[in-house]
Enzyme design. Structure first.
Site, PDB file in Angstrom:
ATOM      1  N   ALA A   1      28.985 -12.535  17.373  1.00  0.00           N
ATOM      2  CA  ALA A   1      29.567 -13.881  17.506  1.00  0.00           C
ATOM      3  C   ALA A   1      28.641 -14.955  16.955  1.00  0.00           C
ATOM      4  O   ALA A   1      28.867 -16.140  17.171  1.00  0.00           O
ATOM      5  CB  ALA A   1      29.891 -14.160  18.972  1.00  0.00           C
TER       6      ALA A   1
ATOM      7  N   SER B   1      28.138 -15.589  13.770  1.00  0.00           N
ATOM      8  CA  SER B   1      28.606 -16.190  12.516  1.00  0.00           C
ATOM      9  C   SER B   1      30.059 -15.816  12.255  1.00  0.00           C
ATOM     10  O   SER B   1      30.653 -15.023  12.990  1.00  0.00           O
ATOM     11  CB  SER B   1      27.714 -15.767  11.333  1.00  0.00           C
ATOM     12  N   GLY B   2      30.616 -16.398  11.197  1.00  0.00           N
ATOM     13  CA  GLY B   2      31.921 -16.008  10.680  1.00  0.00           C
ATOM     14  C   GLY B   2      33.039 -15.956  11.711  1.00  0.00           C
ATOM     15  O   GLY B   2      33.191 -16.852  12.542  1.00  0.00           O
TER      16      GLY B   2
ATOM     17  N   TYR C   1      31.781   0.914   3.947  1.00  0.00           N
ATOM     18  CA  TYR C   1      32.374  -0.159   4.761  1.00  0.00           C
ATOM     19  C   TYR C   1      33.862   0.108   4.994  1.00  0.00           C
ATOM     20  O   TYR C   1      34.345   0.051   6.117  1.00  0.00           O
ATOM     21  CB  TYR C   1      32.179  -1.511   4.054  1.00  0.00           C
TER      22      TYR C   1
HETATM   23  P1  NDP Z   1      29.793 -12.111   9.182  1.00  0.00           P
HETATM   24  O1  NDP Z   1      28.780 -11.394   8.357  1.00  0.00           O
HETATM   25  O2  NDP Z   1      29.871 -13.591   9.104  1.00  0.00           O
HETATM   26  O3  NDP Z   1      29.650 -11.704  10.703  1.00  0.00           O
HETATM   27  C1  NDP Z   1      29.245 -10.423  11.082  1.00  0.00           C
HETATM   28  C2  NDP Z   1      28.574 -10.491  12.424  1.00  0.00           C
HETATM   29  O4  NDP Z   1      28.156  -9.171  12.785  1.00  0.00           O
HETATM   30  C3  NDP Z   1      27.327 -11.380  12.430  1.00  0.00           C
HETATM   31  O5  NDP Z   1      27.330 -12.108  13.624  1.00  0.00           O
HETATM   32  C4  NDP Z   1      26.203 -10.370  12.416  1.00  0.00           C
HETATM   33  O6  NDP Z   1      25.020 -10.806  13.054  1.00  0.00           O
HETATM   34  C5  NDP Z   1      26.841  -9.266  13.247  1.00  0.00           C
HETATM   35  N1  NDP Z   1      26.097  -8.002  13.119  1.00  0.00           N
HETATM   36  C6  NDP Z   1      25.768  -7.346  11.984  1.00  0.00           C
HETATM   37  N2  NDP Z   1      25.026  -6.269  12.289  1.00  0.00           N
HETATM   38  C7  NDP Z   1      24.871  -6.243  13.630  1.00  0.00           C
HETATM   39  C8  NDP Z   1      24.187  -5.401  14.540  1.00  0.00           C
HETATM   40  N3  NDP Z   1      23.468  -4.348  14.117  1.00  0.00           N
HETATM   41  N4  NDP Z   1      24.249  -5.669  15.862  1.00  0.00           N
HETATM   42  C9  NDP Z   1      24.938  -6.748  16.308  1.00  0.00           C
HETATM   43  N5  NDP Z   1      25.586  -7.601  15.498  1.00  0.00           N
HETATM   44  C10 NDP Z   1      25.553  -7.357  14.171  1.00  0.00           C
HETATM   45  O7  NDP Z   1      31.187 -11.445   8.727  1.00  0.00           O
HETATM   46  P2  NDP Z   1      32.715 -11.737   9.177  1.00  0.00           P
HETATM   47  O8  NDP Z   1      32.792 -12.778  10.196  1.00  0.00           O
HETATM   48  O9  NDP Z   1      33.494 -11.861   7.930  1.00  0.00           O
HETATM   49  O10 NDP Z   1      33.094 -10.319   9.805  1.00  0.00           O
HETATM   50  C11 NDP Z   1      33.544 -10.162  11.124  1.00  0.00           C
HETATM   51  C12 NDP Z   1      34.572  -9.043  11.181  1.00  0.00           C
HETATM   52  O11 NDP Z   1      35.704  -9.400  10.396  1.00  0.00           O
HETATM   53  C13 NDP Z   1      34.095  -7.698  10.649  1.00  0.00           C
HETATM   54  O12 NDP Z   1      34.558  -6.674  11.506  1.00  0.00           O
HETATM   55  C14 NDP Z   1      34.761  -7.599   9.298  1.00  0.00           C
HETATM   56  O13 NDP Z   1      34.968  -6.253   8.922  1.00  0.00           O
HETATM   57  C15 NDP Z   1      36.070  -8.300   9.604  1.00  0.00           C
HETATM   58  N6  NDP Z   1      36.820  -8.767   8.457  1.00  0.00           N
HETATM   59  C16 NDP Z   1      36.320  -9.740   7.629  1.00  0.00           C
HETATM   60  C17 NDP Z   1      37.071 -10.170   6.554  1.00  0.00           C
HETATM   61  C18 NDP Z   1      36.564 -11.203   5.606  1.00  0.00           C
HETATM   62  O14 NDP Z   1      37.269 -11.493   4.645  1.00  0.00           O
HETATM   63  N7  NDP Z   1      35.411 -11.816   5.839  1.00  0.00           N
HETATM   64  C19 NDP Z   1      38.406  -9.643   6.304  1.00  0.00           C
HETATM   65  C20 NDP Z   1      38.830  -8.660   7.265  1.00  0.00           C
HETATM   66  C21 NDP Z   1      38.059  -8.266   8.290  1.00  0.00           C
HETATM   67  P3  NDP Z   1      23.939 -11.758  12.302  1.00  0.00           P
HETATM   68  O15 NDP Z   1      24.504 -13.142  12.420  1.00  0.00           O
HETATM   69  O16 NDP Z   1      22.711 -11.552  13.124  1.00  0.00           O
HETATM   70  O17 NDP Z   1      23.833 -11.282  10.901  1.00  0.00           O
END
Ligand code: NDP
Length: 315
Positions: free
Chosen positions: A10, A12-13, A190
């Site tokens: 939570a 980012s994104g 992925y």
């Molecule tokens: P972001 O990279 O913005 O967010 C990913 C989050 O996952 C970050 O908060 C990151 O933490 C966290 N994370 C990564 N590795 C770990 C770990 N080892 N332990 C705990 N947390 C971790 O990407 P999105 O918001 O785009 O992605 C969120 C979801 O949405 C994913 O499941 C993705 O597959 C899905 N999705 C995204 C799409 C897109 O177009 N963007 C489309 C469809 C699905 P940190 O901030 O520390 O890096």
């Protein structure tokens, strides 16, 4: 009382936008399960979330010990658990070599699928015990795992094959780092992990929905081309991808809109059906989407469940 929802990733994104959308209703306490505490704290502050609506807890999905510790601390906190959202993910489209979790699993499947698999299995009882009117387990899916769509057909396509790499432990030593046993490919890893996410949601539904009343759901929130997910892509891709999605494919959604969609799957009474993969049409109306043949293969779902149980130490 307020609902309690855990959201992984939570900081980012999509995860952050969803945390913000739920916190703003005043009806939810959001547990932000993040690997970087400071980043999560800054993110919550800059999103304007007020202190009484969230708690940050450490969780690194790249370590099964960390998953177990997170679950222990959550149970000790005495908070009920009403909804769990498995959202965190990594995407390494340009990686030439695989990287690995603490237990030695290829990183994308290790974090996106195996870490979340253990987390949801260990928290299932807490969800079961919740007296909230609608308890839910949501695993964020993706269109890229659906080869029955245009976007899902961009190579390399997801393909879990006969699962020989997963059977061997995805460690690159005595097995391939890819589920199907092939050469390492970060983009495919992925997509494969997202197929595992969607199969896991359906297997949860078949095994536990009737007995527990928990709603199990997945979703494709739209293409959120601006999130950190694409941080490892080449600069030209990052420059052109958002306008391409906006003007050419028209699949683009803002982080805010995507967050509202996931927040609906968390709390909207009209999205209570279990076993569903939700999508949204051009007018932002939700509908039950079809999954590709592989992402709805019951036999594969069962095998992945059993192999994953062994890999995370549940069987
Ligand atoms: P972001 O990279 O913005 O967010 C990913 C989050 O996952 C970050 O908060 C990151 O933490 C966290 N994370 C990564 N590795 C770990 C770990 N080892 N332990 C705990 N947390 C971790 O990407 P999105 O918001 O785009 O992605 C969120 C979801 O949405 C994913 O499941 C993705 O597959 C899905 N999705 C995204 C799409 C897109 O177009 N963007 C489309 C469809 C699905 P940190 O901030 O520390 O890096």
């Amino acid at each position: 009382r307020k609902g309690s929802v855990i959201i992984t990733g939570a900081s980012s994104g999509l995860g952050l936008a969803t945390a913000k959308a739920l916190a703003e209703t005043g009806k939810w306490h959001v547990i932000m399960a993040c690997r970087d505490f400071l980043k999560a704290e800054r993110a919550a502050k800059s999103a304007g979330m007020s202190k009484e609506n969230y708690t940050i807890m450490h969780l690194d999905l790249a370590s099964l010990d960390s998953v177990r510790q997170f679950v222990d601390s959550y149970k000790r906190s005495g908070r009920p658990l009403d909804v769990l959202v498995c959202n965190a993910a990594v995407y390494q489209p340009t990686a030439k070599e695989p990287s690995f979790t603490a237990e030695g699993f290829e990183l994308s499947v290790g974090i996106n699928h195996l870490g979340h698999f253990l987390l949801s299995r260990l928290l299932l009882d807490d969800l079961k015990q919740s007296d909230y009117p609608s308890k839910r387990l949501i695993i964020v899916g993706s269109i890229t795992g659906n080869t029955n769509t245009l976007a899902g057909n961009v190579p390399p396509k997801a393909n879990l094959g006969d699962l020989r790499g997963l059977t061997g432990g995805l460690n690159g030593l005595n097995s391939s780092t890819m589920i199907d046993g092939g050469e390492f490919d970060g983009a495919k890893a992925y997509k494969d992990s997202k197929v595992c996410n969607m199969l896991t949601m359906q297997e949860f539904h078949r095994r536990f929905h009737e007995e527990t009343g928990i709603t199990f759901a997945s979703l494709y929130p739209g293409c959120i081309a601006t999130t950190g997910l694409f941080r490892e892509h080449i600069p030209l891709f990052r420059l052109l991808f958002p306008p391409f999605q906006k003007y050419i494919t028209k699949g683009f959604v803002s982080e805010e809109e995507a967050g509202k969609r996931l927040a609906q799957v968390v709390s909207d009474p009209s999205l209570m059906k279990s076993g569903v993969y939700w999508s949204w049409n051009k007018d932002s109306a939700s509908f039950e989407n079809q999954l590709s043949a592989e992402a709805s293969d019951q036999e594969k779902a069962r095998k992945i469940w059993e192999l994953s149980e062994k890999l995370v130490g549940l069987a």
